[in-house]
Design a protein around this motif. Structure first.
Motif, mmCIF file in Angstrom:
data_model
loop_
_atom_site.group_PDB
_atom_site.id
_atom_site.type_symbol
_atom_site.label_atom_id
_atom_site.label_comp_id
_atom_site.label_asym_id
_atom_site.label_seq_id
_atom_site.Cartn_x
_atom_site.Cartn_y
_atom_site.Cartn_z
ATOM 1 N N ASN A 126 0.842 -1.192 0.000
ATOM 2 C CA ASN A 126 0.000 0.000 0.000
ATOM 3 C C ASN A 126 0.877 1.241 0.000
ATOM 4 O OD1 ASN A 126 -2.039 -2.069 0.933
ATOM 5 N ND2 ASN A 126 -3.282 -0.229 0.847
ATOM 6 N N ALA A 157 -6.123 3.275 5.207
ATOM 7 C CA ALA A 157 -4.894 2.663 5.731
ATOM 8 C C ALA A 157 -4.067 3.716 6.466
ATOM 9 C CB ALA A 157 -4.082 2.047 4.597
ATOM 10 N N LEU A 180 1.704 -1.170 8.992
ATOM 11 C CA LEU A 180 0.273 -0.906 8.968
ATOM 12 C C LEU A 180 -0.263 -0.857 10.400
ATOM 13 C CD1 LEU A 180 -2.136 -0.571 7.016
ATOM 14 C CD2 LEU A 180 -2.457 -3.053 7.182
ATOM 15 N N PHE A 201 -6.603 -0.309 9.245
ATOM 16 C CA PHE A 201 -7.139 -0.496 7.905
ATOM 17 C C PHE A 201 -8.645 -0.519 8.029
ATOM 18 C CE2 PHE A 201 -8.086 -2.550 3.899
ATOM 19 C CZ PHE A 201 -7.087 -2.100 3.069
#
Length: 144
Positions: A79, A132, A140, A143
């Motif tokens: 991402n 995100a 991360l 999300f």
């Protein structure tokens, strides 16, 4: 920073039976993200999202044509930080030797993504999702 950040943010499993797979991961005690359903489900695991997506839909989205057995039903995702960065990261991956399999497009879920295959045929989704959130290392945090 390079055009393709050094991040593994999502591992997507193509599910043959979404209900059974969701039940299995919840039975492990893994908390499912809000909004989980038999069309998509996610589990945030230590900075990486484990996503479940119907196999036939994932195959269509990830450009999984080719000889039988050429694709495992698993995708990896990187991402990026903006919608616009999807296209530049996609181009950088192709310039580095990846094979384009599905050009970047705006997705029905509100994000943008495209798919490339590495030299072994593994599918990488270059994606942007407005929900995100990352820490300073690119892990991360959230999300959805």
């Amino acid at each position: 920073m390079t055009d393709v950040p050094a991040r593994l943010t999502v591992v997507t499993l193509g599910a043959r039976d979404m209900g059974a797979l969701r039940t299995f991961y919840r039975s492990l005690g893994w908390p499912e993200l809000p909004g989980g359903a038999d069309t998509w489900a996610g589990f945030l695991l230590g900075g990486v999202l484990l996503a479940l997506f119907p196999l036939d839909e994932l195959a269509a989205e990830a450009g999984a044509g080719g000889p039988p057995g050429a694709w495992s039903g698993v995708t990896l995702a990187c991402n990026v930080d903006s919608r616009e960065q999807v296209d530049s990261a996609f181009a950088a991956a192709v310039a580095a030797g990846a094979t384009p399999v599905a050009d970047p497009v705006d997705r029905p879920w509100g994000g943008r993504s495209g798919y490339v295959a590495d030299p072994e045929g593994n599918r990488w989704e270059i994606a942007w999702a407005g929900t995100a959130r990352f820490d300073e290392r690119g892990a991360l945090l959230a999300f959805g």
